[in-house]
Design a protein around this motif. Structure first.
Motif, PDB file in Angstrom:
ATOM      1  N   THR A   1       0.823  -1.205   0.000  1.00  0.00           N
ATOM      2  CA  THR A   1       0.000   0.000   0.000  1.00  0.00           C
ATOM      3  C   THR A   1       0.860   1.260   0.000  1.00  0.00           C
ATOM      4  O   THR A   1       1.957   1.263   0.561  1.00  0.00           O
ATOM      5  CB  THR A   1      -0.943   0.012   1.216  1.00  0.00           C
ATOM      6  N   ASN A   2       0.340   2.321  -0.613  1.00  0.00           N
ATOM      7  CA  ASN A   2       1.047   3.604  -0.523  1.00  0.00           C
ATOM      8  C   ASN A   2       0.831   4.276   0.832  1.00  0.00           C
ATOM      9  O   ASN A   2       1.454   5.290   1.130  1.00  0.00           O
ATOM     10  CB  ASN A   2       0.660   4.538  -1.676  1.00  0.00           C
ATOM     11  N   GLY A   3      -0.066   3.715   1.651  1.00  0.00           N
ATOM     12  CA  GLY A   3      -0.210   4.146   3.041  1.00  0.00           C
ATOM     13  C   GLY A   3      -1.091   5.359   3.271  1.00  0.00           C
ATOM     14  O   GLY A   3      -1.363   5.714   4.429  1.00  0.00           O
ATOM     15  N   LEU A   4      -1.603   5.987   2.216  1.00  0.00           N
ATOM     16  CA  LEU A   4      -2.317   7.252   2.399  1.00  0.00           C
ATOM     17  C   LEU A   4      -3.632   7.088   3.148  1.00  0.00           C
ATOM     18  O   LEU A   4      -4.102   8.031   3.779  1.00  0.00           O
ATOM     19  CB  LEU A   4      -2.562   7.909   1.036  1.00  0.00           C
TER      20      LEU A   4
ATOM     21  N   ALA B   1      -4.043  -9.638   7.470  1.00  0.00           N
ATOM     22  CA  ALA B   1      -2.884  -9.921   6.617  1.00  0.00           C
ATOM     23  C   ALA B   1      -1.682 -10.266   7.493  1.00  0.00           C
ATOM     24  O   ALA B   1      -1.546  -9.782   8.621  1.00  0.00           O
ATOM     25  CB  ALA B   1      -2.569  -8.709   5.747  1.00  0.00           C
ATOM     26  N   ASP B   2      -0.798 -11.111   6.980  1.00  0.00           N
ATOM     27  CA  ASP B   2       0.415 -11.481   7.710  1.00  0.00           C
ATOM     28  C   ASP B   2       1.469 -10.389   7.617  1.00  0.00           C
ATOM     29  O   ASP B   2       2.282 -10.215   8.523  1.00  0.00           O
ATOM     30  CB  ASP B   2       0.992 -12.783   7.136  1.00  0.00           C
ATOM     31  N   LEU B   3       1.463  -9.671   6.497  1.00  0.00           N
ATOM     32  CA  LEU B   3       2.483  -8.662   6.225  1.00  0.00           C
ATOM     33  C   LEU B   3       1.849  -7.482   5.505  1.00  0.00           C
ATOM     34  O   LEU B   3       1.079  -7.665   4.558  1.00  0.00           O
ATOM     35  CB  LEU B   3       3.595  -9.266   5.341  1.00  0.00           C
ATOM     36  N   ILE B   4       2.168  -6.276   5.967  1.00  0.00           N
ATOM     37  CA  ILE B   4       1.748  -5.060   5.279  1.00  0.00           C
ATOM     38  C   ILE B   4       3.000  -4.272   4.923  1.00  0.00           C
ATOM     39  O   ILE B   4       3.881  -4.067   5.757  1.00  0.00           O
ATOM     40  CB  ILE B   4       0.792  -4.214   6.148  1.00  0.00           C
ATOM     41  N   ILE B   5       3.075  -3.849   3.652  1.00  0.00           N
ATOM     42  CA  ILE B   5       4.224  -3.065   3.182  1.00  0.00           C
ATOM     43  C   ILE B   5       3.737  -1.683   2.762  1.00  0.00           C
ATOM     44  O   ILE B   5       3.286  -1.500   1.620  1.00  0.00           O
ATOM     45  CB  ILE B   5       4.949  -3.754   2.014  1.00  0.00           C
ATOM     46  N   PRO B   6       3.793  -0.705   3.676  1.00  0.00           N
ATOM     47  CA  PRO B   6       3.463   0.664   3.301  1.00  0.00           C
ATOM     48  C   PRO B   6       4.709   1.397   2.804  1.00  0.00           C
ATOM     49  O   PRO B   6       5.828   1.041   3.156  1.00  0.00           O
ATOM     50  CB  PRO B   6       2.964   1.275   4.621  1.00  0.00           C
ATOM     51  N   THR B   7       4.494   2.417   1.982  1.00  0.00           N
ATOM     52  CA  THR B   7       5.600   3.188   1.434  1.00  0.00           C
ATOM     53  C   THR B   7       5.719   4.533   2.142  1.00  0.00           C
ATOM     54  O   THR B   7       4.723   5.226   2.341  1.00  0.00           O
ATOM     55  CB  THR B   7       5.386   3.433  -0.071  1.00  0.00           C
ATOM     56  N   LEU B   8       6.936   4.876   2.528  1.00  0.00           N
ATOM     57  CA  LEU B   8       7.221   6.214   3.063  1.00  0.00           C
ATOM     58  C   LEU B   8       8.511   6.689   2.411  1.00  0.00           C
ATOM     59  O   LEU B   8       9.593   6.263   2.777  1.00  0.00           O
ATOM     60  CB  LEU B   8       7.374   6.187   4.587  1.00  0.00           C
ATOM     61  N   ASN B   9       8.379   7.572   1.434  1.00  0.00           N
ATOM     62  CA  ASN B   9       9.542   8.042   0.694  1.00  0.00           C
ATOM     63  C   ASN B   9      10.145   9.305   1.269  1.00  0.00           C
ATOM     64  O   ASN B   9      11.299   9.625   0.977  1.00  0.00           O
ATOM     65  CB  ASN B   9       9.167   8.278  -0.774  1.00  0.00           C
TER      66      ASN B   9
ATOM     67  N   THR C   1      11.031   2.413   1.437  1.00  0.00           N
ATOM     68  CA  THR C   1      11.438   3.756   1.012  1.00  0.00           C
ATOM     69  C   THR C   1      12.063   3.639  -0.367  1.00  0.00           C
ATOM     70  O   THR C   1      13.045   2.922  -0.554  1.00  0.00           O
ATOM     71  CB  THR C   1      12.452   4.365   1.999  1.00  0.00           C
ATOM     72  N   PHE C   2      11.465   4.337  -1.331  1.00  0.00           N
ATOM     73  CA  PHE C   2      11.970   4.317  -2.707  1.00  0.00           C
ATOM     74  C   PHE C   2      12.939   5.475  -2.871  1.00  0.00           C
ATOM     75  O   PHE C   2      12.564   6.637  -2.749  1.00  0.00           O
ATOM     76  CB  PHE C   2      10.802   4.439  -3.686  1.00  0.00           C
ATOM     77  N   ILE C   3      14.198   5.151  -3.106  1.00  0.00           N
ATOM     78  CA  ILE C   3      15.252   6.171  -3.143  1.00  0.00           C
ATOM     79  C   ILE C   3      15.455   6.710  -4.564  1.00  0.00           C
ATOM     80  O   ILE C   3      15.677   5.945  -5.507  1.00  0.00           O
ATOM     81  CB  ILE C   3      16.591   5.609  -2.606  1.00  0.00           C
TER      82      ILE C   3
END
Length: 278
Positions: free
Chosen positions: A105-108, A122-130, A171-173
């Motif tokens: 998820t983008n987390g918004l 869910a077993d795992l959540i992957i939110p994005t924070l750039n 985190t997308f660099i």
């Protein structure tokens, strides 16, 4: 015929990942410069039911007759938490299969308690924070004018307080935007106050929405990781290449076609998990 399920995907982070697409192309509340699914022509800001839930369940059940993925992953043609039905499908998977569930998820929307409730199984959540800097956040993620990074930060705090599963913060660099020591220090100050299992430093692997976005160098990624480590955040991983499977999967042309309609994969990537005759 498969309309909602795709792959399994050769994932650098999740291994063999069976994708489930809960939205229609391209339904997202951001227009990220690095997105592998292409540009978001019109931002979708309201949660809704996009698809037939029974069709999705039937497709998952059918694929699992011949494939055992490492994860069933909610991603695809946009932001999966925009779907009002994601909770029902996750709950069904947990009751009817033994496969782990991941939500990317983008987390918004995570500051919304209903969204966290929907994905809590869910077993795992992957939110994005750039970025925690609003200007940099808007340059990279390009949300609506009503949105700013404080919503995302509140959402990550909310998730970390109310969700008991694993959280991998991505985190997308992008060099020149969010790779400076000063920027990393701001990220550190925020991340010290939330609970997460792992911080993943990611960079461009396939073509993104904007051609000017280039992969960050390994030197840059290592420098950022070392700064996190020096400041007490040790659970940092630089996302590497997908590992090749010893036992390859039979390729289902329809499922792979669905996968490649969302983003392009190289022959080298596909050969790592599929039996491909030459």
């Amino acid at each position: 015929m498969f309309k909602h399920v795709f792959g399994p995907v050769p994932s650098r982070r999740l291994g063999v990942s069976l994708g489930v697409d809960m939205v229609v192309p391209k339904s997202c509340n951001m227009n990220c410069v690095f997105c592998e699914c292409g540009a978001t022509k019109k931002l979708t800001l309201k949660r809704e039911s996009f698809k037939d839930v029974d069709e999705i369940k039937n497709e998952i059940q059918e694929v699992l007759k011949s494939v055992k993925p490492d994860y069933i992953t909610f991603s695809g043609s946009g932001e999966p938490t925009l779907s009002k039905d994601i909770g029902e499908v996750i709950e069904w998977i947990k009751k009817n299969t033994d496969v782990k569930v991941c939500v990317i998820t983008n987390g918004l929307l995570l500051k919304d308690d209903k969204v966290v409730e929907d994905i809590k199984n869910a077993d795992l959540i992957i939110p994005t924070l750039n970025s925690v800097d609003n200007l940099i956040f808007k340059k990279i993620n390009r949300p609506s004018v009503e949105s700013d990074v404080s919503q995302l930060m509140e959402g990550l705090k909310n998730l970390s307080e109310k969700y008991s599963g694993e959280i991998y913060v991505e985190t997308f660099i992008i060099e020149g935007l969010n790779d400076s020591d000063e920027h990393t220090q701001k990220m550190i100050e925020f991340l010290k106050n939330i609970k997460f299992s792992k911080l993943q430093l990611n960079t461009l692997d396939r073509p993104g929405t904007e051609m000017w976005v280039k992969p960050a160098s390994q030197e840059t990624l290592k420098r950022i990781k070392e700064r996190y480590n020096r400041n007490g955040i040790m659970n940092v991983e630089i996302v590497g290449e997908m590992k090749e499977l010893e036992k390859k999967i039979e390729l289902n042309a329809e499922l792979v076609k669905n996968m490649e309609e969302k983003r392009k994969y190289s022959e080298k990537e596909l050969e790592k998990i599929y039996k491909i005759e030459k």
